[in-house]
Design a protein around this motif. Structure first.
Motif, mmCIF file in Angstrom:
data_model
loop_
_atom_site.group_PDB
_atom_site.id
_atom_site.type_symbol
_atom_site.label_atom_id
_atom_site.label_comp_id
_atom_site.label_asym_id
_atom_site.label_seq_id
_atom_site.Cartn_x
_atom_site.Cartn_y
_atom_site.Cartn_z
ATOM 1 N N VAL A 63 0.821 -1.213 0.000
ATOM 2 C CA VAL A 63 0.000 0.000 0.000
ATOM 3 C C VAL A 63 0.859 1.269 0.000
ATOM 4 C CG1 VAL A 63 -1.849 1.258 1.173
ATOM 5 C CG2 VAL A 63 -1.827 -1.241 1.222
ATOM 6 N N CYS A 64 1.559 1.511 1.078
ATOM 7 C CA CYS A 64 2.233 2.800 1.279
ATOM 8 C C CYS A 64 3.334 3.045 0.240
ATOM 9 C CB CYS A 64 2.839 2.881 2.674
ATOM 10 S SG CYS A 64 1.827 2.137 3.971
ATOM 11 N N CYS A 67 3.324 5.388 -2.881
ATOM 12 C CA CYS A 67 3.514 6.842 -2.802
ATOM 13 C C CYS A 67 4.716 7.257 -1.953
ATOM 14 C CB CYS A 67 2.268 7.501 -2.221
ATOM 15 S SG CYS A 67 0.758 7.177 -3.152
ATOM 16 N N HIS A 68 5.031 6.462 -0.920
ATOM 17 C CA HIS A 68 6.066 6.884 0.038
ATOM 18 C C HIS A 68 7.375 6.120 -0.166
ATOM 19 C CE1 HIS A 68 3.573 9.289 2.794
ATOM 20 N NE2 HIS A 68 2.606 8.439 2.527
ATOM 21 N N ASN A 132 0.635 13.982 -6.440
ATOM 22 C CA ASN A 132 -0.185 13.937 -5.217
ATOM 23 C C ASN A 132 -0.640 15.294 -4.696
ATOM 24 O OD1 ASN A 132 0.015 10.932 -4.288
ATOM 25 N ND2 ASN A 132 2.099 11.488 -4.854
ATOM 26 N N VAL A 134 0.722 17.270 -2.803
ATOM 27 C CA VAL A 134 1.795 17.487 -1.816
ATOM 28 C C VAL A 134 2.701 16.255 -1.912
ATOM 29 C CG1 VAL A 134 2.309 17.786 0.640
ATOM 30 C CG2 VAL A 134 0.157 18.671 -0.285
ATOM 31 N N PRO A 137 5.864 12.389 2.290
ATOM 32 C CA PRO A 137 7.192 12.361 2.933
ATOM 33 C C PRO A 137 7.803 10.964 2.958
ATOM 34 C CG PRO A 137 5.456 12.581 4.584
ATOM 35 C CD PRO A 137 4.787 12.688 3.252
ATOM 36 N N ARG A 146 7.698 13.005 14.037
ATOM 37 C CA ARG A 146 6.447 13.534 14.570
ATOM 38 C C ARG A 146 6.419 13.357 16.078
ATOM 39 N NH1 ARG A 146 6.702 15.183 10.348
ATOM 40 N NH2 ARG A 146 5.311 15.084 8.558
ATOM 41 N N TYR A 152 0.761 8.911 16.923
ATOM 42 C CA TYR A 152 0.335 9.861 15.895
ATOM 43 C C TYR A 152 0.009 9.144 14.580
ATOM 44 C CZ TYR A 152 0.456 13.458 12.334
ATOM 45 O OH TYR A 152 0.134 14.242 11.264
ATOM 46 N N ILE A 184 -5.599 17.191 4.869
ATOM 47 C CA ILE A 184 -4.483 16.341 4.447
ATOM 48 C C ILE A 184 -4.659 15.951 2.983
ATOM 49 C CG2 ILE A 184 -5.628 14.228 5.296
ATOM 50 C CD1 ILE A 184 -2.774 13.215 6.091
ATOM 51 N N ALA A 185 -3.544 15.850 2.276
ATOM 52 C CA ALA A 185 -3.589 15.526 0.844
ATOM 53 C C ALA A 185 -3.466 14.025 0.590
ATOM 54 C CB ALA A 185 -2.479 16.276 0.111
ATOM 55 N N MET A 186 -3.599 13.223 1.655
ATOM 56 C CA MET A 186 -3.564 11.759 1.488
ATOM 57 C C MET A 186 -4.955 11.209 1.776
ATOM 58 S SD MET A 186 -1.278 8.836 3.463
ATOM 59 C CE MET A 186 -1.706 9.225 5.167
ATOM 60 N N PRO A 189 -5.575 5.588 3.345
ATOM 61 C CA PRO A 189 -4.913 4.577 2.512
ATOM 62 C C PRO A 189 -5.356 3.135 2.794
ATOM 63 C CG PRO A 189 -3.405 5.355 4.227
ATOM 64 C CD PRO A 189 -4.681 6.121 4.399
HETATM 65 C C1 HEC Z 1 -1.893 7.517 -2.973
HETATM 66 C C2 HEC Z 1 -0.689 7.960 -2.319
HETATM 67 C C3 HEC Z 1 -0.473 7.601 -0.854
HETATM 68 C C4 HEC Z 1 -0.525 6.360 -0.261
HETATM 69 C C5 HEC Z 1 -0.873 5.026 -0.881
HETATM 70 C C6 HEC Z 1 -0.148 6.567 1.122
HETATM 71 N N1 HEC Z 1 0.126 7.887 1.357
HETATM 72 FE FE1 HEC Z 1 0.723 8.707 3.083
HETATM 73 N N2 HEC Z 1 0.776 10.540 2.245
HETATM 74 C C7 HEC Z 1 0.477 10.815 0.931
HETATM 75 C C8 HEC Z 1 0.564 12.253 0.711
HETATM 76 C C9 HEC Z 1 0.282 12.967 -0.604
HETATM 77 C C10 HEC Z 1 0.951 12.818 1.952
HETATM 78 C C11 HEC Z 1 1.158 14.305 2.278
HETATM 79 C C12 HEC Z 1 -0.109 14.807 2.923
HETATM 80 C C13 HEC Z 1 -0.078 16.246 3.337
HETATM 81 O O1 HEC Z 1 0.979 16.723 3.792
HETATM 82 O O2 HEC Z 1 -1.129 16.897 3.242
HETATM 83 C C14 HEC Z 1 1.086 11.717 2.884
HETATM 84 C C15 HEC Z 1 1.452 11.879 4.206
HETATM 85 C C16 HEC Z 1 1.642 10.844 5.085
HETATM 86 C C17 HEC Z 1 2.135 10.987 6.444
HETATM 87 C C18 HEC Z 1 2.586 12.281 7.097
HETATM 88 C C19 HEC Z 1 1.446 13.044 7.710
HETATM 89 C C20 HEC Z 1 2.011 14.288 8.395
HETATM 90 O O3 HEC Z 1 1.968 14.357 9.622
HETATM 91 O O4 HEC Z 1 2.566 15.145 7.696
HETATM 92 C C21 HEC Z 1 2.187 9.742 6.980
HETATM 93 C C22 HEC Z 1 2.629 9.369 8.392
HETATM 94 C C23 HEC Z 1 1.705 8.822 5.986
HETATM 95 N N3 HEC Z 1 1.386 9.515 4.854
HETATM 96 C C24 HEC Z 1 1.637 7.453 6.184
HETATM 97 C C25 HEC Z 1 1.184 6.576 5.213
HETATM 98 C C26 HEC Z 1 1.088 5.142 5.441
HETATM 99 C C27 HEC Z 1 1.493 4.442 6.717
HETATM 100 C C28 HEC Z 1 0.608 4.615 4.295
HETATM 101 C C29 HEC Z 1 0.312 3.155 4.024
HETATM 102 C C30 HEC Z 1 -0.609 2.524 4.906
HETATM 103 C C31 HEC Z 1 0.409 5.702 3.354
HETATM 104 N N4 HEC Z 1 0.776 6.865 3.956
HETATM 105 C C32 HEC Z 1 -0.071 5.537 2.063
HETATM 106 C C33 HEC Z 1 0.130 9.905 -0.041
HETATM 107 C C34 HEC Z 1 -0.052 8.548 0.164
#
Ligand code: HEC
Length: 257
Positions: A63-64, A67-68, A132, A134, A137, A146, A152, A184-186, A189
């Protein structure tokens, strides 16, 4: 007089630090994080749960990782999860890694090796941002980056809600009660059943969140178990040494008394 002055100073200091804490709370949108039980949190004896680490890695990978990035983790580091060398080779080989340049000056793809670091989903930060809104990270150190990181990130994954009346969200924005500022822009997930576990572990958002947090906590501090073991050994040594010194002192000073 002096004592009351001191009391006054201590009082003033605590009032102003309480004020600081309050402004910090306000700055983060006064988010209250629920405390979860984490096996790795225990001050002296906390350890990572190997099975949870393996599941958490699966959540990341399926999953993660779309994007990450996690640039600081290499496949060989997965030995901490109890994987054998052959298993790690196998896992790494499932990835395609960009290498090069070759003799013609071109980059090329090859299958991964244990010494490779996790490949990133985007070639650069701008591409990540363009896709995305944003840039997502890098998650290697997110638990340390964090405040109260484990609680968190756990809270964030389950923190999606409808925005309150009157709040308009732009396309690609979501409402999260834990995110500072809430927008939040995510998109959320995780959803129930999306990742298949090989054993009887529940396939729920709650369980996925616990497992990914375990994995991310390990990623941020893989040497934690060793550090704690050393800490205990040092304490035992110091206690024994103090005892020994006490006996030596007794013996040396005996004729004087
Ligand atoms: C489709 C793309 C996508 C997927 C899949 C995704 N993320 Fe993200 N995630 C993002 C984006 C874009 C941001 C930035 C959001 C913002 O800053 O508004 C983000 C931000 C975050 C942050 C930081 C939030 C903060 O405090 O700034 C965390 C932690 C995070 N994601 C965890 C996860 C985890 C764990 C998974 C898997 C379970 C996941 N993400 C899956 C796109 C994704």
């Amino acid at each position: 007089m002096r004592k009351s002055l001191l009391t006054l100073m201590v009082l003033a200091a605590s009032v102003s630090s309480a004020g600081l804490a309050q402004t910090a709370m306000a700055a983060t949108g006064e988010v209250h994080l629920e405390e979860q039980e984490w096996g790795f949190d225990d001050f002296f004896t906390g350890t990572y749960d190997r099975a949870a680490l393996q599941r958490g890695y699966k959540v990341y990978r399926e999953v993660c990782a779309a994007c990450h990035s996690m640039k600081r983790i290499a496949f060989r580091h997965l030995a901490d999860f109890g994987y054998s060398e052959a298993q790690i080779k196998n896992i790494a080989s499932e990835y395609s890694i960009e290498d090069g340049p070759n003799e013609d000056g071109d980059m090329f793809d090859r299958s991964g090796r244990p010494s490779d670091y996790f490949p990133s989903p985007y070639p650069n930060e701008n591409a990540a941002k363009a896709a995305n809104g944003v840039a997502p990270p890098d998650l290697s150190l997110i638990i340390k980056a964090r405040h109260d990181g484990a609680n968190y990130v756990y809270g964030l994954l389950a923190g999606y809600e409808e925005p309150p009346e009157g709040k308009e969200l732009a396309v690609g924005q979501y409402w999260n009660k834990v995110m500072p500022g809430h927008v939040i822009a995510m998109a959320a997930p995780l959803s129930d059943g999306m990742i298949a576990y090989e054993d009887e572990t529940p396939e729920t958002v709650d369980q996925y969140s616990r497992d990914i947090v375990e994995f991310l906590a390990w990623a941020a501090e893989p040497e934690m178990e060793r550090r704690k073991r050393w800490g205990i050994n040092v304490l035992i040594f110091l206690a024994a040494f103090a005892g020994l010194m006490y006996c030596v002192k007794k013996k040396i000073w005996k004729p004087v008394y």
